[in-house]
Scaffold this active site. Sequence first.
Site, short mmCIF file in Angstrom:
data_model
loop_
_atom_site.label_atom_id
_atom_site.label_comp_id
_atom_site.label_asym_id
_atom_site.label_seq_id
_atom_site.Cartn_x
_atom_site.Cartn_y
_atom_site.Cartn_z
N GLY A 141 6.65 0.82 14.73
CA GLY A 141 8.06 0.82 14.32
C GLY A 141 8.69 -0.56 14.24
O GLY A 141 9.88 -0.69 13.97
N SER A 152 -2.50 -3.70 17.22
CA SER A 152 -3.40 -4.64 17.91
C SER A 152 -2.75 -5.18 19.19
O SER A 152 -2.41 -6.37 19.26
CB SER A 152 -3.83 -5.78 16.98
OG SER A 152 -2.76 -6.34 16.25
#
Lengths: 218, 218
Positions: A45, A116
């Site tokens: 988001g 990540s």
Amino acid sequence: MELFAMSTLSNSTNIFWHECQVGKPAKQKLLNQNGCVVWITGLSGSGKSTLACSLSRELHSKGKLSYVLDGDNLRHGLNKDLGFKPEDRTENIRRTGEVAKLFADAGLICVASLISPYRRDRDTCRAMLPDANFIEVFMNMPLELCEARDPKGLYKLARAGKIKGFTGIDDPYEPPISCEIELNQENGVCPTPTFMAGKVVTYLEEKGFLGYLRVWWI
Amino acid sequence: MELFAMSTLSNSTNIFWHECQVGKPAKQKLLNQNGCVVWITGLSGSGKSTLACSLSRELHSKGKLSYVLDGDNLRHGLNKDLGFKPEDRTENIRRTGEVAKLFADAGLICVASLISPYRRDRDTCRAMLPDANFIEVFMNMPLELCEARDPKGLYKLARAGKIKGFTGIDDPYEPPISCEIELNQENGVCPTPTFMAGKVVTYLEEKGFLGYLRVWWI
């Protein structure tokens, strides 16, 4: 005659491979750009896909060839055998890094867009390339903002305990210690996709990625 | 204001991704070529790498962007966690197929060069793409020839029992039933790399891969 031809071809197989392969410099010259990896990291988001898309459009409008490796999309293909256990997350990032490296080797500006969350995994990908060719972009948006956006409804599920190990909720996000580009709110206002893409493009221009570097001997 | 901006960005994240992504047609137009996968299959020593290299050079000389995915090279990177057990071979091919698909999606002519001995595995890769975009090239060279060449000394090791499950010796090679291009000896003479590359290039030209297809309404 036949044996001779066989022998010649046999010998030339190895030599040919090493000598004649069209390498990265030739491809970069053809494309008039320099291959690299723009690695966008941040919470779910935080706007990674939005930036990747906007950047891809901006580069295309300049006649530059890029390719977006989107974490979610890859999980439908290359990484569909992987889940969200720590070792699977690590393998997910590793494979994406290896593929990004191949795209950069082909002369493209490869835009990888993945949460990540672990620093070590991102650094593994960085280490696959010459350091200057790995451009880490940190979407430094507050968790509260990302959770309020919740474009995929995942924070709601994580808060309800229906998703375990969700980054930012019950799994850590390790921010970069030293990244090439950091994007964040200014005075509580989010940068627009165009502004964010512009910042990355400016960086790429300044570092010479958007034009093939010719060295003139004078 | 801030909430509004957040909401707008939140909504636009999904819409933006689907609507504004620079897709394959735009990339193909930029490159003036059509992305596809040239999948070269055959025994070790049959000349796959030689053809891949020659083809890559020939395409580059025509100003076309290609990228070679070499089975051996990938085993040093993306596929370095895989061995030669049947399930590992299958996964090796699957991943290569997924990456080849990404390159084709980026508009490149992706040249995959792998033994890929099992028909089912190759067909899995074919099924990842629109059928016309997967061009299977069969290096139909006799085992005796490949073994006589033995460029990597692997047949010798396999015959001595030092390599188990070697394709053509103690593991099967399943030739394509129906492939787009087949290359073989003529009157006992091997085709030259240039001849082989020329045959593939002619195919690509005839099928319209080397120029972006424009449809004119008349």
